[in-house]
Enzyme design. Structure first.
Site, short mmCIF file in Angstrom:
data_model
loop_
_atom_site.label_atom_id
_atom_site.label_comp_id
_atom_site.label_asym_id
_atom_site.label_seq_id
_atom_site.Cartn_x
_atom_site.Cartn_y
_atom_site.Cartn_z
CB ALA A 1 -0.10 2.87 0.31
CG HIS A 2 -0.03 -3.02 2.10
ND1 HIS A 2 0.14 -2.31 3.26
CD2 HIS A 2 -0.57 -4.20 2.48
CE1 HIS A 2 -0.26 -3.03 4.28
NE2 HIS A 2 -0.70 -4.18 3.84
N GLY B 1 0.59 1.56 7.73
CA GLY B 1 -0.73 1.78 8.31
C GLY B 1 -0.74 1.49 9.79
CB THR B 2 0.95 -1.12 11.84
OG1 THR B 2 0.27 -2.23 11.27
CG2 THR B 2 1.20 -1.38 13.31
CB CYS C 1 -5.66 -21.62 15.80
SG CYS C 1 -5.96 -23.22 15.03
CD GLN D 1 -8.93 -4.82 4.33
OE1 GLN D 1 -9.31 -4.90 3.17
NE2 GLN D 1 -7.83 -5.40 4.76
#
Length: 460
Positions: free
Chosen positions: A195-196, A69-70, A320, A177
């Site tokens: 897909a994941h 996806g990235t 953080c 999402q």
């Protein structure tokens, strides 16, 4: 052990597993070849593309599969910007986009372009009018996620898409999402997903580019996937991804309604069971399976570790990380508490009893962490002071906030407490604490030595 982190990666759907195993036997050959095995592989690839395109709401020849996806986001952003470079070099994004979009924006800015971030309200949603106001001359591309990955808030995609259409600016929607829960509203120009996130195998993304959108793929390319995703296709994983997307969509209405009831239970019960908690995100326009809340006076990493010991796998819109100590850009943009943040995202099939046990365990875990950090407020002084200074330099949040809470009762109403803190999270968490506790945040100053100082006025 209950797994409550589906927003990071959903468990492999049974249909995905079946399709993956079948495609390992039938789809191992090169789909670009003309012999029998190649033709069989091509048929599987074409069927997967048609199924995915139907779920997305586009033509099969508008959709390509990517290694993640990235990669889909990066390719979509760079290709659209390059295709419209004559229009201008301006990229408009929301302040709460996934890091893949923001990283693509940084690369664009490093190459000489400009990036404008549209702020969001306290629920995490953009104002469509504010977004539209940024679509001025020279804007090559706009990006808006369909729903936020940290707090679940759904974005007004339809309204922003209409504004983009009126301004002649293509809109890229990161639907990672939400795609498993339903189609994205019409009006987008480019769409990316992974897909994941819906129960498919990792390592498969998809990128859809509408016909008519100027698009110039960047980097080396070949003849595969329309030149937009070079390299040999991971056909078994692609087949499994498409099959699972179709399966989860068929289940989405019923399972979404069931999980929404469980999430509503968490949203209602957590503030009743645990004091000093803020449930964040939009209470109505949100994904059905995701809820995020922040606990005052709690270290987020410790809280997640303790919940893991109790058997619950949850994550955080992290305040953080141990490596960067950087507050979450989403929570920072929303202006909510960053420390002690817990994101619960329920996978399909989550049992109601597991949610009830989580609610039973949570209060004790939070109380234990707070006690360990010494978070009990100190008794008020008999003669309150007008001003106090808290030196929390060198201490990580939530310690500066805890120290503030301990002494606020020691100044008279109208008096001030100045907190010295060099932790980046304090810039977000001290104002958020004031919002939650009904105190007035005056602002940030600096000591003569240059240390950050945060001034709080007691109002109650």
């Amino acid at each position: 052990m209950p797994y409550f982190d589906a927003a990071s990666a959903a468990p492999l759907h049974p249909v995905a597993r079946q399709a993956l195993l079948a495609a390992l036997d039938e789809g191992w050959a090169d789909p670009a070849r003309l012999y029998r095995e190649g033709r069989r592989a091509r048929l599987l690839l074409d069927a997967a593309r048609e199924a995915a395109a139907e779920a997305v709401g586009c033509r099969p020849d508008e959709l390509v599969f990517t290694p993640s996806g990235t990669r889909a986001v990066h390719s979509g952003v760079s290709g659209a910007l390059a295709g419209r470079r004559r229009v201008g070099g301006r990229l408009v994004v929301s302040a709460v986009e996934h890091s893949s979009v923001l990283h693509a924006g940084k690369a664009h800015a490093a190459a000489g372009g400009t990036v404008t971030e549209v702020p969001v309200g306290r629920t995490g949603a953009v104002d469509p009018a504010a977004f539209a106001a940024e679509l001025g001359e020279g804007t090559a591309l706009a990006c808006l996620q369909s729903a936020n990955h940290e707090v679940g808030t759904e974005q007004p995609v339809a309204e922003v898409a209409e504004a983009c259409r009126a301004a002649g600016v293509p809109l890229l929607v990161d639907a990672a999402q939400s795609l498993g829960w339903g189609p994205v509203p019409e009006g987008w120009s480019l769409l990316a997903a992974s897909a994941h996130k819906w129960g498919g195998p990792a390592g498969v993304g998809l990128l859809a580019v509408r016909k008519g959108v100027r698009f110039a793929p960047q980097g080396p390319s070949d003849e595969r996937e329309s030149g937009r995703a070079p390299g040999f296709e991971n056909l078994p994983a692609i087949v499994a991804a498409a099959a699972s997307l179709r399966a989860v969509r068929a289940e989405a209405a019923a399972e979404g309604a069931r999980l929404r009831e469980l999430v509503d239970r968490i949203r209602a019960r957590v503030p009743e069971l645990v004091p000093d908690v803020e449930v964040v995100g939009d209470p109505v326009r949100r994904l059905p399976h995701l809820v995020t809340f922040s606990c005052l006076y709690v270290d987020g990493e410790t809280l997640l570790s303790e919940l893991d010991r109790e058997g619950f796998s949850v994550s955080s819109g992290s305040s953080c990380t141990s490596s960067t100590l950087t507050p979450s850009h989403v929570l920072r943009a929303m202006g909510v508490l960053s420390e002690g943040n817990v994101r619960v995202s329920l996978p399909a099939g989550t049992d109601s009893a597991d949610v009830d046990r989580f609610l039973a365990v949570l209060p004790g875990v939070v109380a234990s962490v707070r006690e360990r950090l010494g978070a009990a407020p100190a008794a008020a002084e008999p003669e309150p002071a007008q001003e106090l200074v808290v030196d929390a330099l060198g201490k990580r949040c939530p310690i500066p906030v805890i120290e503030l809470a301990k002494v606020i009762g020691s100044v008279r109403v109208g008096g001030t407490v100045t907190v010295l803190s060099d932790d980046a999270a304090a810039r977000l968490d001290i104002p958020a604490w004031c919002e939650m506790r009904g105190q007035r945040y005056v602002g940030e100053t600096a000591t003569p030595q240059g240390a950050p100082a945060y001034v709080v006025r007691r109002t109650t």
